[in-house]
Design a protein around this motif. Sequence first.
Motif, short mmCIF file in Angstrom:
data_model
loop_
_atom_site.label_atom_id
_atom_site.label_comp_id
_atom_site.label_asym_id
_atom_site.label_seq_id
_atom_site.Cartn_x
_atom_site.Cartn_y
_atom_site.Cartn_z
N ARG A 191 0.85 -1.20 0.00
CA ARG A 191 0.00 0.00 0.00
C ARG A 191 0.89 1.25 0.00
NH1 ARG A 191 -1.40 3.39 3.47
NH2 ARG A 191 -0.62 2.23 5.25
N ALA A 192 1.89 1.25 0.87
CA ALA A 192 2.81 2.40 0.96
C ALA A 192 3.53 2.59 -0.38
CB ALA A 192 3.81 2.16 2.08
N ARG A 208 2.46 1.71 -3.38
CA ARG A 208 1.54 2.26 -4.37
C ARG A 208 1.35 3.76 -4.16
NH1 ARG A 208 -1.12 -2.66 -3.69
NH2 ARG A 208 -2.56 -1.79 -2.16
N GLU A 209 1.23 4.16 -2.88
CA GLU A 209 1.06 5.59 -2.57
C GLU A 209 2.28 6.38 -3.02
OE1 GLU A 209 0.16 5.91 1.57
OE2 GLU A 209 -1.84 5.03 1.34
N GLN A 210 3.48 5.82 -2.77
CA GLN A 210 4.72 6.50 -3.18
C GLN A 210 4.77 6.64 -4.69
OE1 GLN A 210 7.53 3.91 -1.36
NE2 GLN A 210 7.76 5.16 0.48
N ALA A 260 2.25 6.68 -6.74
CA ALA A 260 1.24 7.65 -7.16
C ALA A 260 1.72 9.06 -6.90
CB ALA A 260 -0.08 7.39 -6.42
N ALA A 261 2.35 9.27 -5.72
CA ALA A 261 2.88 10.59 -5.38
C ALA A 261 3.99 11.00 -6.34
CB ALA A 261 3.41 10.58 -3.95
#
Length: 198
Positions: free
Chosen positions: A186-187, A189-191, A193-194
Motif C-alpha cells: 500500500r505504501a 503504491r502511494e509512493q 502515485a505521489a
Amino acid sequence: MAVNQMKNRMQALGLLDRAFKAASDDELTAAVDALDDDHREGLESFVAEMTAEGIRAGVKAGRIDGGMEAIAAITTDACLADCIEQLGDHAENPSTDQLKEVLPGIVERHGVGITQIMLAGTVAGEAPASAIIRDLLKNDELVALPKAEVTEIAPLIDTARRSAEEQAELRAKRKEAKKAKQEAERARREQAAAARRR
C-alpha cells in the motif's frame, strides 16, 4: 499452471535469501539504524534482536511463513522509495535501461547489499518488472548476486508432525507477515502515485 507458479515463487524466495546472505553485517546494521520508530516496531515482529545477526536469524526462520519478505520490505523501504522517486513515471513498470540509469545512484546512497535485497524483494512481490529485475540480479555487473551454492536446498518440513499449537503459531505468523506485506505494498503504491503526481 500451479506448478509453474510454485516454481517461480521458490526461485523468487531463493533470490531474496541469496540477497540477504550477500549483504554485509555493516549494511544490514546501517539499514536497521536508519529505520524510524514505525518501521522498527514492524521489524520487531519478525526479529528477536535489532542486529545483523538478529536479521539473519529472522530471515532464516521466516523463509516459509512470509517473514523473510516482510523483513526485506521493512529494511529496504527507504531504498525502494528512493528508487520509485528516481524512476518517476516509469516506477510501476520500468525497462532495463531505466533501471540501469537509476541503480548506480541508489547503490551509492543505500549500498549494494540493501539495493540487492530491495530488488529481490520486488521479484518476490511479483512486481510487473520481475523478469527484468531477476535478469539484473543474475547478470548486471553492478547488482548481480553471487552465484548460488548448489548445496543450499532447504529440507522439506513434514507439517503433519507439527503440533496443533505450532501450526496455529505458524498460521498467525503468516497472517502477520501478509499484513505487513500488504502495508508495504500500500505504501509502495502511494509512493508511486505521489511520484507520478510530481
